[in-house]
Design a protein around this motif. Sequence first.
Motif, mmCIF file in Angstrom:
data_model
loop_
_atom_site.group_PDB
_atom_site.id
_atom_site.type_symbol
_atom_site.label_atom_id
_atom_site.label_comp_id
_atom_site.label_asym_id
_atom_site.label_seq_id
_atom_site.Cartn_x
_atom_site.Cartn_y
_atom_site.Cartn_z
ATOM 1 N N GLN A 51 -6.556 7.707 -0.395
ATOM 2 C CA GLN A 51 -5.208 8.270 -0.423
ATOM 3 C C GLN A 51 -4.312 7.305 -1.203
ATOM 4 O O GLN A 51 -3.432 6.650 -0.657
ATOM 5 C CB GLN A 51 -4.690 8.489 0.993
ATOM 6 C CG GLN A 51 -5.493 9.506 1.767
ATOM 7 C CD GLN A 51 -5.033 9.649 3.188
ATOM 8 O OE1 GLN A 51 -4.346 8.774 3.720
ATOM 9 N NE2 GLN A 51 -5.412 10.742 3.826
ATOM 10 N N SER A 52 -4.567 7.247 -2.503
ATOM 11 C CA SER A 52 -3.888 6.256 -3.338
ATOM 12 C C SER A 52 -2.391 6.504 -3.437
ATOM 13 O O SER A 52 -1.620 5.562 -3.631
ATOM 14 C CB SER A 52 -4.517 6.233 -4.729
ATOM 15 O OG SER A 52 -4.424 7.505 -5.327
ATOM 16 N N ASP A 53 -1.956 7.750 -3.303
ATOM 17 C CA ASP A 53 -0.521 8.024 -3.368
ATOM 18 C C ASP A 53 0.229 7.309 -2.256
ATOM 19 O O ASP A 53 1.320 6.783 -2.469
ATOM 20 C CB ASP A 53 -0.251 9.525 -3.279
ATOM 21 C CG ASP A 53 -0.752 10.285 -4.490
ATOM 22 O OD1 ASP A 53 -1.003 9.635 -5.523
ATOM 23 O OD2 ASP A 53 -0.899 11.509 -4.400
ATOM 24 N N ILE A 54 -0.361 7.286 -1.076
ATOM 25 C CA ILE A 54 0.271 6.600 0.046
ATOM 26 C C ILE A 54 0.297 5.090 -0.204
ATOM 27 O O ILE A 54 1.297 4.426 0.064
ATOM 28 C CB ILE A 54 -0.459 6.922 1.369
ATOM 29 C CG1 ILE A 54 -0.276 8.394 1.712
ATOM 30 C CG2 ILE A 54 0.043 6.028 2.500
ATOM 31 C CD1 ILE A 54 -1.068 8.857 2.906
ATOM 32 N N ALA A 55 -0.787 4.549 -0.753
ATOM 33 C CA ALA A 55 -0.854 3.113 -1.018
ATOM 34 C C ALA A 55 0.208 2.690 -2.034
ATOM 35 O O ALA A 55 0.956 1.731 -1.807
ATOM 36 C CB ALA A 55 -2.248 2.736 -1.515
ATOM 37 N N VAL A 56 0.298 3.410 -3.138
ATOM 38 C CA VAL A 56 1.270 3.056 -4.170
ATOM 39 C C VAL A 56 2.693 3.291 -3.666
ATOM 40 O O VAL A 56 3.587 2.458 -3.874
ATOM 41 C CB VAL A 56 1.000 3.857 -5.469
ATOM 42 C CG1 VAL A 56 2.107 3.643 -6.476
ATOM 43 C CG2 VAL A 56 -0.342 3.457 -6.056
ATOM 44 N N GLY A 57 2.924 4.407 -2.998
ATOM 45 C CA GLY A 57 4.254 4.690 -2.458
ATOM 46 C C GLY A 57 4.708 3.647 -1.457
ATOM 47 O O GLY A 57 5.882 3.272 -1.419
ATOM 48 N N ASN A 58 3.792 3.183 -0.647
ATOM 49 C CA ASN A 58 4.116 2.155 0.341
ATOM 50 C C ASN A 58 4.520 0.853 -0.346
ATOM 51 O O ASN A 58 5.510 0.223 0.043
ATOM 52 C CB ASN A 58 2.908 1.930 1.256
ATOM 53 C CG ASN A 58 3.223 0.968 2.365
ATOM 54 O OD1 ASN A 58 4.316 0.939 2.893
ATOM 55 N ND2 ASN A 58 2.241 0.153 2.716
ATOM 56 N N ILE A 59 3.791 0.469 -1.356
ATOM 57 C CA ILE A 59 4.094 -0.785 -2.052
ATOM 58 C C ILE A 59 5.428 -0.679 -2.789
ATOM 59 O O ILE A 59 6.279 -1.557 -2.689
ATOM 60 C CB ILE A 59 2.958 -1.138 -3.031
ATOM 61 C CG1 ILE A 59 1.696 -1.489 -2.238
ATOM 62 C CG2 ILE A 59 3.345 -2.295 -3.931
ATOM 63 C CD1 ILE A 59 0.459 -1.594 -3.076
ATOM 64 N N VAL A 60 5.610 0.393 -3.531
ATOM 65 C CA VAL A 60 6.854 0.565 -4.295
ATOM 66 C C VAL A 60 8.051 0.675 -3.347
ATOM 67 O O VAL A 60 9.085 0.046 -3.558
ATOM 68 C CB VAL A 60 6.752 1.797 -5.218
ATOM 69 C CG1 VAL A 60 8.099 2.116 -5.848
ATOM 70 C CG2 VAL A 60 5.709 1.568 -6.294
ATOM 71 N N GLY A 61 7.913 1.458 -2.293
ATOM 72 C CA GLY A 61 8.999 1.611 -1.337
ATOM 73 C C GLY A 61 9.365 0.307 -0.657
ATOM 74 O O GLY A 61 10.550 -0.001 -0.472
#
Length: 98
Positions: A14-24
């Motif tokens: 679930q890479s979208d969650i991983a990237v969104g978490n880091i950016v957020g």
Amino acid sequence: PELATSAVAAYKKQSDIAVGNIVGSNLFNVFFVLGTSATIKSLPFSLSQNIDVLFAILASFMLFLWMFIGKKHILERWNGIVLVGMYVAYVGFAIYRG
């Protein structure tokens, strides 16, 4: 917590969650935490910190290039290795600098 959440999300594909978490998390830290701190007490900025800012800009620019050039929206393993290597080099430099 962000690292654990991103690692579990990446492991579960679930890479979208991983990237969104880091950016957020980074956006929150920069705008809210830094803004609140500067509102309470002025934060000094010295020329010796220019290398820190330059390094952050370089890492962000590299991430942006890798995410949007070539294979769309894919950060490959070698990109991650380069970014982790840059982080280790930066921490070593910061310790050496004192």
